[in-house]
Design a protein around this motif. Structure first.
Motif, PDB file in Angstrom:
ATOM      1  N   MET A   1      -2.669   5.758  -3.837  1.00  0.00           N
ATOM      2  CA  MET A   1      -2.302   5.416  -2.544  1.00  0.00           C
ATOM      3  C   MET A   1      -1.416   6.307  -1.840  1.00  0.00           C
ATOM      4  N   PRO A   2      -1.552   6.838  -0.623  1.00  0.00           N
ATOM      5  CA  PRO A   2      -0.944   7.779   0.016  1.00  0.00           C
ATOM      6  C   PRO A   2       0.593   7.021   0.479  1.00  0.00           C
ATOM      7  N   ASN A   3       1.824   7.803   0.361  1.00  0.00           N
ATOM      8  CA  ASN A   3       3.162   7.333   0.697  1.00  0.00           C
ATOM      9  C   ASN A   3       3.501   5.968   0.190  1.00  0.00           C
ATOM     10  N   PRO A   4       3.434   5.953  -0.906  1.00  0.00           N
ATOM     11  CA  PRO A   4       3.775   4.526  -1.540  1.00  0.00           C
ATOM     12  C   PRO A   4       5.096   4.211  -1.246  1.00  0.00           C
ATOM     13  N   THR A   5       5.368   2.968  -0.977  1.00  0.00           N
ATOM     14  CA  THR A   5       6.495   1.949  -1.021  1.00  0.00           C
ATOM     15  C   THR A   5       6.489   0.888  -1.797  1.00  0.00           C
ATOM     16  N   PRO A   6       7.692   0.307  -2.327  1.00  0.00           N
ATOM     17  CA  PRO A   6       7.615  -0.851  -3.459  1.00  0.00           C
ATOM     18  C   PRO A   6       6.746  -1.824  -2.835  1.00  0.00           C
ATOM     19  N   ALA A   7       6.815  -2.137  -1.611  1.00  0.00           N
ATOM     20  CA  ALA A   7       6.096  -3.342  -1.195  1.00  0.00           C
ATOM     21  C   ALA A   7       4.551  -3.081  -1.095  1.00  0.00           C
TER      22      ALA A   7
END
Length: 355
Positions: free
Chosen positions: A11-17
């Motif tokens: 995934m690009p630009n991962p965030t915790p959510a």
């Protein structure tokens, strides 16, 4: 011919959510593949390869998938085997436990890791990665078979130990090796191992690589039995709408290869945003990619398009002698609903023609 799914959890630009959603999406994709008759689900082990691969604990993901499925095989593609990542005893224990809980569905692949990001994070001795890997290959099947295991080698000295539990599959789960070059495939064959390869090269080159692997298997001095099996991992998006499949597939493929190159293409250790192109292809680039898919000398790197085109692409892999296509459908730029549609379209309209 067998057809499976490959999970980097990209995934690009991962965030915790977004990461949380990604893991649940991948489980949903694996469950659908089980219902549609796919052969296996394979998951990587990578550490610190942010954006390219969020799959750092495949033993947990695969155990969860095993509990949610019935028939699909559960593949480690691969476990990082040098001991700073995973001690051989712990690998033997975990794989045997997963084999028990999945009722004998495990395929076990191993590798050394090829990025400075992982190697230095785990303080690996770079000069001995290969010999550590080879020694572990010789040890682990013995642990699965011997009531009392004992070892004295270059890297490990283990006193008499009862390694438990034992796997369901006898004498042990099928063993595979990650292979990035023709010579590594030949070496895997000479050891009696199945081979897991990224897709690359023209049909003629791929056929030669498979032939060389088969010749090595024929003259093998196996570590523990022979797994004569050649697998490739092509990028794949298969939809009823050919252009739509290509828009998502070639965009996803470009992001996949660019993000991989950031980690594998040099001795740098990327930190922060990866700077891989996640945008759509321009019209000229898209048209060129679409037109080149079935050219006689086109590299066999993807299964992308509508079912008719994809059947022709799969046939080229089959004619080259490939045993299994481990389709990379979960790509960083491809939404979950498109991945599910692709799994379903391939499973219903392409897979039955070859299985």
């Amino acid at each position: 011919m067998k057809f499976s799914l490959f999970f980097e959890m990209q995934m690009p630009n991962p965030t915790p959510a977004a990461e949380r959603q990604l893991f649940h999406d991948c489980v949903e994709q694996a469950v659908l593949a089980d219902r549609l008759g796919y052969h296996a689900v394979w998951a990587v082990e990578h550490h610190g390869l942010r954006e390219y691969a969020q799959s750092s604990a495949p033993e947990i993901f695969l155990a969860y998938v095993a509990a949610r499925t019935t028939n699909v095989r559960i593949g480690h593609g691969v476990t990082l085997t040098p001991y700073r990542y995973n001690h051989p005893i712990r690998i033997a224990e975990r794989i045997a436990t997963l084999d028990i809980l999945s009722n004998g569905r495990v395929n076990w692949g191993s590798g050394k890791s090829g990025t400075r990001t992982e190697q230095l994070a785990f303080e690996s001795d770079l000069s001995s990665l290969d010999s550590q890997w080879l020694e572990a290959q010789r040890m682990i099947p013995r642990m699965w078979q011997d009531d009392v295991f004992e070892w004295k080698g270059e890297h490990f000295t283990i006193p008499p130990t009862q390694v438990c539990p034992k796997p369901v599959q006898q004498p042990h789960p099928p063993m595979f090796a990650a292979c990035s070059t023709p010579s590594s495939s030949v070496r895997a064959g000479a050891l009696g191992l199945g081979t897991l390869n990224f897709s690359a090269g023209t049909p003629r080159k791929l056929a030669k690589r498979v032939q060389d692997y088969r010749a090595a298997v024929a003259g093998a001095e196996p570590i523990a039995g022979i797994t004569n099996h050649y697998a490739c991992t092509p990028i794949s998006v298969v939809l009823a709408d050919d252009r739509k499949a290509c828009e998502y597939g070639f965009r996803g493929g470009r992001y996949f290869w660019q993000s991989q190159l950031r980690y594998y293409g040099s001795e740098e250790r990327p930190v922060g945003p990866l700077d891989a192109d996640a945008g759509p292809l321009g019209e000229d680039d898209l048209r060129a990619a679409m037109d080149n898919r079935l050219a006689p000398d086109a590299p066999l790197t993807g299964v992308i398009g509508d079912p008719g085109v994809c059947r022709e692409q799969v046939l080229r892999f089959q004619e080259a002698g490939v045993d299994e296509l481990i389709l990379v459908m979960q790509l960083g730029t491809v939404p979950n609903e498109i991945v599910l549609e692709s799994i379903r379209t391939f499973g219903e309209q392409v897979l039955p023609e070859f299985s």
